[in-house]
Write a protein that holds these residues in place. Sequence first.
Motif, mmCIF file in Angstrom:
data_model
loop_
_atom_site.group_PDB
_atom_site.id
_atom_site.type_symbol
_atom_site.label_atom_id
_atom_site.label_comp_id
_atom_site.label_asym_id
_atom_site.label_seq_id
_atom_site.Cartn_x
_atom_site.Cartn_y
_atom_site.Cartn_z
ATOM 1 N N ALA A 1 17.182 51.875 -1.276
ATOM 2 C CA ALA A 1 17.327 50.436 -1.060
ATOM 3 C C ALA A 1 16.289 49.685 -1.903
ATOM 4 C CB ALA A 1 17.162 50.091 0.418
ATOM 5 N N THR A 2 16.537 48.384 -2.058
ATOM 6 C CA THR A 2 15.635 47.509 -2.826
ATOM 7 C C THR A 2 15.219 46.337 -1.942
ATOM 8 O OG1 THR A 2 16.738 48.092 -4.896
ATOM 9 C CG2 THR A 2 15.375 46.106 -4.887
ATOM 10 N N VAL A 3 13.903 46.157 -1.830
ATOM 11 C CA VAL A 3 13.327 45.085 -1.013
ATOM 12 C C VAL A 3 12.708 44.050 -1.947
ATOM 13 C CG1 VAL A 3 11.643 44.492 0.763
ATOM 14 C CG2 VAL A 3 12.882 46.680 0.875
ATOM 15 N N LYS A 4 12.971 42.782 -1.656
ATOM 16 C CA LYS A 4 12.410 41.690 -2.450
ATOM 17 C C LYS A 4 11.670 40.709 -1.537
ATOM 18 C CE LYS A 4 15.804 41.729 -6.210
ATOM 19 N NZ LYS A 4 16.774 40.913 -6.994
ATOM 20 N N PHE A 5 10.517 40.271 -2.040
ATOM 21 C CA PHE A 5 9.752 39.241 -1.333
ATOM 22 C C PHE A 5 9.025 38.380 -2.359
ATOM 23 C CE2 PHE A 5 6.861 42.840 -1.636
ATOM 24 C CZ PHE A 5 5.646 42.266 -2.002
ATOM 25 N N ASN A 6 8.621 37.221 -1.909
ATOM 26 C CA ASN A 6 7.928 36.267 -2.776
ATOM 27 C C ASN A 6 6.446 36.224 -2.398
ATOM 28 O OD1 ASN A 6 8.090 34.132 -4.869
ATOM 29 N ND2 ASN A 6 7.353 32.834 -3.202
ATOM 30 N N PHE A 7 5.605 36.290 -3.417
ATOM 31 C CA PHE A 7 4.150 36.223 -3.202
ATOM 32 C C PHE A 7 3.617 34.969 -3.879
ATOM 33 C CE2 PHE A 7 -0.256 36.917 -4.365
ATOM 34 C CZ PHE A 7 -0.802 37.448 -3.214
ATOM 35 N N ARG A 8 2.848 34.172 -3.134
ATOM 36 C CA ARG A 8 2.263 32.944 -3.680
ATOM 37 C C ARG A 8 0.770 32.905 -3.393
ATOM 38 N NH1 ARG A 8 1.669 27.471 -1.871
ATOM 39 N NH2 ARG A 8 2.711 27.987 0.105
ATOM 40 N N ASN A 9 -0.001 32.680 -4.447
ATOM 41 C CA ASN A 9 -1.457 32.565 -4.325
ATOM 42 C C ASN A 9 -1.832 31.101 -4.124
ATOM 43 O OD1 ASN A 9 -4.225 32.886 -4.418
ATOM 44 N ND2 ASN A 9 -4.313 33.076 -6.647
ATOM 45 N N ARG A 10 -2.459 30.808 -3.002
ATOM 46 C CA ARG A 10 -2.871 29.440 -2.692
ATOM 47 C C ARG A 10 -4.264 29.109 -3.208
ATOM 48 N NH1 ARG A 10 -2.850 28.972 3.416
ATOM 49 N NH2 ARG A 10 -3.424 26.838 2.905
ATOM 50 N N GLY A 11 -4.950 30.068 -3.793
ATOM 51 C CA GLY A 11 -6.306 29.842 -4.276
ATOM 52 C C GLY A 11 -6.347 28.781 -5.365
ATOM 53 N N THR A 12 -7.262 27.825 -5.218
ATOM 54 C CA THR A 12 -7.374 26.735 -6.188
ATOM 55 C C THR A 12 -8.363 27.041 -7.306
ATOM 56 O OG1 THR A 12 -9.040 25.678 -4.789
ATOM 57 C CG2 THR A 12 -6.744 24.999 -4.491
ATOM 58 N N PHE A 13 -9.245 28.019 -7.092
ATOM 59 C CA PHE A 13 -10.237 28.313 -8.120
ATOM 60 C C PHE A 13 -10.433 29.814 -8.332
ATOM 61 C CE2 PHE A 13 -12.303 27.796 -4.039
ATOM 62 C CZ PHE A 13 -13.178 28.864 -3.958
ATOM 63 N N PHE A 14 -9.483 30.641 -7.915
ATOM 64 C CA PHE A 14 -9.605 32.081 -8.116
ATOM 65 C C PHE A 14 -8.218 32.726 -8.131
ATOM 66 C CE2 PHE A 14 -9.861 31.253 -3.579
ATOM 67 C CZ PHE A 14 -8.926 32.140 -3.048
ATOM 68 N N GLY A 15 -8.103 33.807 -8.890
ATOM 69 C CA GLY A 15 -6.910 34.640 -8.881
ATOM 70 C C GLY A 15 -7.121 35.830 -7.958
ATOM 71 N N VAL A 16 -6.041 36.570 -7.702
ATOM 72 C CA VAL A 16 -6.121 37.699 -6.772
ATOM 73 C C VAL A 16 -5.463 38.924 -7.384
ATOM 74 C CG1 VAL A 16 -6.258 36.328 -4.660
ATOM 75 C CG2 VAL A 16 -4.021 36.885 -5.610
ATOM 76 N N HIS A 17 -6.002 40.086 -7.008
ATOM 77 C CA HIS A 17 -5.414 41.373 -7.367
ATOM 78 C C HIS A 17 -4.628 41.868 -6.148
ATOM 79 C CE1 HIS A 17 -7.851 41.835 -11.085
ATOM 80 N NE2 HIS A 17 -8.681 41.050 -10.419
ATOM 81 N N VAL A 18 -3.359 42.159 -6.342
ATOM 82 C CA VAL A 18 -2.456 42.427 -5.222
ATOM 83 C C VAL A 18 -2.016 43.893 -5.232
ATOM 84 C CG1 VAL A 18 -0.328 41.720 -4.061
ATOM 85 C CG2 VAL A 18 -1.649 40.045 -5.374
ATOM 86 N N SER A 19 -2.012 44.469 -4.059
ATOM 87 C CA SER A 19 -1.471 45.814 -3.829
ATOM 88 C C SER A 19 -0.889 45.829 -2.418
ATOM 89 C CB SER A 19 -2.566 46.882 -3.989
ATOM 90 O OG SER A 19 -3.587 46.679 -3.042
ATOM 91 N N SER A 20 -0.480 46.998 -1.938
ATOM 92 C CA SER A 20 0.091 47.072 -0.590
ATOM 93 C C SER A 20 0.021 48.495 -0.071
ATOM 94 C CB SER A 20 1.548 46.593 -0.588
ATOM 95 O OG SER A 20 2.392 47.592 -1.148
ATOM 96 N N THR A 21 0.202 48.590 1.227
ATOM 97 C CA THR A 21 0.405 49.902 1.830
ATOM 98 C C THR A 21 1.860 50.323 1.571
ATOM 99 O OG1 THR A 21 1.049 48.890 3.933
ATOM 100 C CG2 THR A 21 -1.283 49.398 3.625
ATOM 101 N N PRO A 22 2.199 51.594 1.758
ATOM 102 C CA PRO A 22 3.590 52.011 1.544
ATOM 103 C C PRO A 22 4.564 51.235 2.443
ATOM 104 C CG PRO A 22 2.153 53.921 1.663
ATOM 105 C CD PRO A 22 1.317 52.744 2.050
ATOM 106 N N LEU A 23 5.694 50.841 1.847
ATOM 107 C CA LEU A 23 6.763 50.199 2.623
ATOM 108 C C LEU A 23 7.546 51.296 3.330
ATOM 109 C CD1 LEU A 23 6.118 48.109 0.226
ATOM 110 C CD2 LEU A 23 8.393 47.210 0.745
ATOM 111 N N ASP A 24 7.533 51.242 4.653
ATOM 112 C CA ASP A 24 8.220 52.270 5.451
ATOM 113 C C ASP A 24 9.477 51.687 6.065
ATOM 114 O OD1 ASP A 24 6.250 54.152 4.902
ATOM 115 O OD2 ASP A 24 5.066 53.633 6.690
ATOM 116 N N LEU A 25 10.592 52.301 5.730
ATOM 117 C CA LEU A 25 11.874 51.950 6.349
ATOM 118 C C LEU A 25 12.214 53.077 7.318
ATOM 119 C CD1 LEU A 25 14.137 49.827 6.338
ATOM 120 C CD2 LEU A 25 15.293 51.206 4.589
ATOM 121 N N ALA A 26 12.165 52.764 8.620
ATOM 122 C CA ALA A 26 12.242 53.818 9.634
ATOM 123 C C ALA A 26 13.318 53.511 10.660
ATOM 124 C CB ALA A 26 10.890 53.981 10.318
#
Length: 303
Positions: free
Chosen positions: A173-198
Motif C-alpha cells: 500500500a501507499t500512504v500519503k500525508f502533508n508536512f508543513r513547517n511552521r518555523g519562522t526562523f529555522f528549518g527542520v530535519h524530518v524522519s519518522s518511526t516505521p509506519l505499521d499497518l496492523a
Amino acid sequence: MSMHAKTDSEVTSLTASSPTRSPQRPVYYVQSPSRDSHDGGKTTNSFHSTPVLSPSGSPSRQSRNSSSTRYSGSVRPGSRKGGQVKGEKGFDAIEEEGLYDEEGGRGIPRRCYFPAFVVGFFVLFTFFALVLWGAARPQKPVVTMRSIAFDQFVVNAGADASGVATEMVTLNATVKFNFRNRGTFFGVHVSSTPLDLAYTELTLATGTVKKFYQSRKGHRTVSVNVQGVRIPLYGGGVNWSSENGKLTAPVPLNLNFTVKAKAYVLGKLVKPKFHRKVSCAVVYSPTKVINKPISLKNSCTVE
C-alpha cells in the motif's frame, strides 16, 4: 644748598646704575602672614603687603618668591588632621598628601576583569539561547494525513520458516500525508518511526519515511510505501472471508507512526525537537477499485 647739590659725575653714575623700568606698570600686592612679636609665648600673626609686578613686566627672583603665600604662625602638636595643618588663628595649609581620598580609589581589581568578562559572556549567551529555545517551542510542525491506496492484498495458504502451516498475507500500500513547517526562523530535519499497518496486534506491513529537510514556512507531500510479504497469520485472520486468495469482506486495520522533526536554531547548542504521533483507523474494502486512494482526512488523530 651746598648739601643738596650734586655734581654731574654723581648724577651720571646714579643714572647708569639705576634699572630701566617700563612706564606705567601696574603693581599687585600679595598679603603674607608673618610673625611680628612674641608676647608671653603666644604668636601674633600680621600681614605684610609685598608688591608684585604685573605679568607684562619682568619680575625679579625676589618678587616671584614673595608672591607665594607663606605661613609663619606656629603649629601646635596634634593639630595635623585630615591632610591639613591648622594654625592658632584658623589658617589652613593643605598638604599634597591629603589631596587624594584614601578610600576613593577602591574598585574591581584588574585581575578580576577576565573572569568577570567570561562569566558575563556565558550568562548573556545562556539567556540568548533560552530565548531562542522558548521562541521555537510553540512552532510545532503540522502533519495532515491525506490518503492510503492498496496496491495488493492477498491471502494464501502456506508455512512459516519452521514449517508450521498457516495462512500467509502479502500486502502492498501507499500512504500519503502533508508536512508543513511552521518555523519562522529555522528549518527542520524530518524522519519518522516505521509506519505499521496492523490487524489488531499483528503487523502486516511496514514502511519508513525517507529523511528530508524542510525549510522555514515550507510544506510538502510525503509518500511512503508500506509492504509485507508472506506474513504468517497464525490464526489471526480466522474471521476473514477470502476466495482464491482474494478477500471478500472488509478488514479493519490500524496505521500508527510518529513523525520526528529536529531544528538546529543555534548550531547544536539549541536544537528543539518535535514529535507528532499519528494514529489512523483504516478499513480495507475489497469492493473498491485497487490503487484507488482512500481518504484519511477524518480517520486519523495527530498528537
